[in-house]
Every structure is written in structure tokens, then in C-alpha cells.
Design an enzyme around this catalytic site. Structure first.
Site, PDB file in Angstrom:
ATOM      1  N   GLY A  33      62.398  -9.554   9.140  1.00 58.80           N
ATOM      2  CA  GLY A  33      62.874  -8.406   8.424  1.00 58.80           C
ATOM      3  C   GLY A  33      63.636  -7.348   9.259  1.00 58.80           C
ATOM      4  O   GLY A  33      63.583  -6.256   8.811  1.00 58.80           O
ATOM      5  N   CYS A  34      64.381  -7.750  10.122  1.00 59.53           N
ATOM      6  CA  CYS A  34      65.412  -6.642  10.886  1.00 59.53           C
ATOM      7  C   CYS A  34      66.510  -6.825  10.772  1.00 59.53           C
ATOM      8  O   CYS A  34      67.146  -7.827  10.400  1.00 59.53           O
ATOM      9  CB  CYS A  34      64.685  -7.099  12.540  1.00 59.53           C
ATOM     10  SG  CYS A  34      65.687  -6.203  13.821  1.00 59.53           S
ATOM     11  N   GLY A  35      67.281  -5.589  11.294  1.00 60.50           N
ATOM     12  CA  GLY A  35      68.802  -5.811  11.162  1.00 60.50           C
ATOM     13  C   GLY A  35      69.529  -6.741  12.227  1.00 60.50           C
ATOM     14  O   GLY A  35      70.588  -6.927  11.866  1.00 60.50           O
ATOM     15  N   PHE A  36      68.840  -7.236  12.886  1.00 57.07           N
ATOM     16  CA  PHE A  36      69.002  -8.222  13.905  1.00 57.07           C
ATOM     17  C   PHE A  36      68.853  -9.520  13.408  1.00 57.07           C
ATOM     18  O   PHE A  36      69.340 -10.519  14.226  1.00 57.07           O
ATOM     19  CB  PHE A  36      68.632  -7.690  15.342  1.00 57.07           C
ATOM     20  CG  PHE A  36      69.191  -6.421  16.057  1.00 57.07           C
ATOM     21  CD1 PHE A  36      70.373  -6.493  16.338  1.00 57.07           C
ATOM     22  CD2 PHE A  36      68.308  -5.357  16.096  1.00 57.07           C
ATOM     23  CE1 PHE A  36      71.041  -5.410  17.073  1.00 57.07           C
ATOM     24  CE2 PHE A  36      68.845  -4.410  16.647  1.00 57.07           C
ATOM     25  CZ  PHE A  36      70.010  -4.355  17.160  1.00 57.07           C
ATOM     26  N   THR A  37      67.831  -9.678  12.327  1.00 55.84           N
ATOM     27  CA  THR A  37      67.542 -11.179  12.003  1.00 55.84           C
ATOM     28  C   THR A  37      68.796 -12.006  11.905  1.00 55.84           C
ATOM     29  O   THR A  37      68.596 -13.077  12.108  1.00 55.84           O
ATOM     30  CB  THR A  37      66.915 -10.789  10.686  1.00 55.84           C
ATOM     31  OG1 THR A  37      65.455 -10.297  10.953  1.00 55.84           O
ATOM     32  CG2 THR A  37      66.264 -12.318  10.249  1.00 55.84           C
TER      33      THR A  37
END
Length: 179
Positions: A33-37
């Protein structure tokens, strides 16, 4: 040495890094659930493009950064398989910093410390957040966020650390140079 470590897999097994002798290894702490996912996509492409040439990828989900990997190991695996068609090995969700960190991460950080973030849309946000929490954050080798990557050469040497802000083309170029 890197080959002295073992990791628990997301399915309850054990993976011995000694089984990867002679391989190039990309080790990455991940979160769903990360912006880098979306980096799962180029990581999977690296795995598909270079696995037959000797690349292994070790995905170590971690919930230490913004609680962005909240699911069970099975839920994380399903998410990655469904949304990013990942096929590389996924380990048990683990800590990469602090008193419960994986011994592998203690070793990795001792070999390659933090050298700064590259230009990226999230760089200023990350730097501001860390500065407010700890004025000495940049001097510490701790993992700063999800999708920090370590590259290990065929001899077991930790040769590079890439922060999540690093261009994935640089990660690929590093890997290609070692294969």
C-alpha cells in the site's frame, strides 16, 4: 557472509541464501500500500528478463513504514500475484530495522549505508518527514522506506544499495553489469 543467512518464506518454509551461491541477488523490502508499490512491475520484469542468466529476487514484505503492508503473508502474496503477476520468491513479512530486524538486514546495512535519496517526486516529502523525526537521520544506515534494494554479486558481496527513489534503470544496469 551473505550465504550464512536463512529466511522464512511466506509459505512457512526456509530459504537458505547459500542456495544462491553464484547468483546475482536483488533483495528488496516491499509493501502493498505504498506510493512505491508500482515498482513491483519493473522488479518482476527484471526477474523475467534475467532469471535465466542468474538473477534471483528476494521480496521481504515489511510493515514498518507507514503500516503499508498490513495483510497476512498469504494476502500480500495474493495481492502481488493478482496486481503485478509476481513470480519471484516472497519471504515472510519481517522487520528491517530495530530490535526485531532480520539478521540479514543488520548485515546488509553494515555493508552499504544510506547515501541519500535521488531526485524523485517523493524526495522532499521523505526528507522533511525524516528531518522532523530525527535531525541525524541521514547519517544512519537504517532502511528509510519501502522498496530499498540491495544488490549482491555472484561472490556474495553486497555491491549496491538503491533507495526507493532510485531510477529502476540504474538498478537494472547494476544487475546487468554483474551477470
Amino acid at each position: 557472509m551473505i550465504y550464512d543467512f536463512e529466511l522464512a518464506t511466506g509459505t512457512g518454509g526456509t530459504l537458505k541464501l547459500s542456495d544462491y551461491k553464484g547468483k546475482v541477488i536483488l533483495i528488496v523490502n516491499t509493501a502493498t500500500g505504498c506510493g512505491f508499490t508500482p515498482q513491483y512491475e519493473p522488479i518482476e520484469k527484471l526477474y523475467k528478463d534475467y532469471h535465466e542468466k542468474g538473477l534471483e529476487v528476494l521480496d521481504i514484505p515489511c510493515n514498518q513504514f507507514g503500516a503499508q503492508a498490513p495483510g497476512t503473508d498469504a494476502e500480500i502474496h495474493e495481492f502481488c500475484s493478482v496486481h503485478y503477476n509476481t513470480t519471484f520468491p516472497q519471504m515472510k513479512k519481517s522487520d528491517v530495522n530495530g530490535e526485531n530486524e532480520l539478521p540479514l538486514y543488520t548485515y546488509l546495512k553494515s555493508q552499504k549505508g544510506f547515501e541519500g535519496f535521488e531526485e524523485h517526486e517523493y524526495k522532499a516529502l521523505l526528507e522533511k518527514m525524516f528531518s522532523e523525526a530525527d535531525p541525524d537521520w541521514a547519517k544512519k544506515s537504517d532502511i528509510k522506506w519501502n522498496f530499498t534494494k540491495f544488490v549482491v554479486d555472484r561472490s556474495g558481496n553486497v555491491v549496491a544499495r538503491f533507495e526507493p527513489t532510485a531510477d529502476m534503470k540504474k538498478v537494472e544496469d547494476c544487475i546487468k553489469s554483474l551477470l
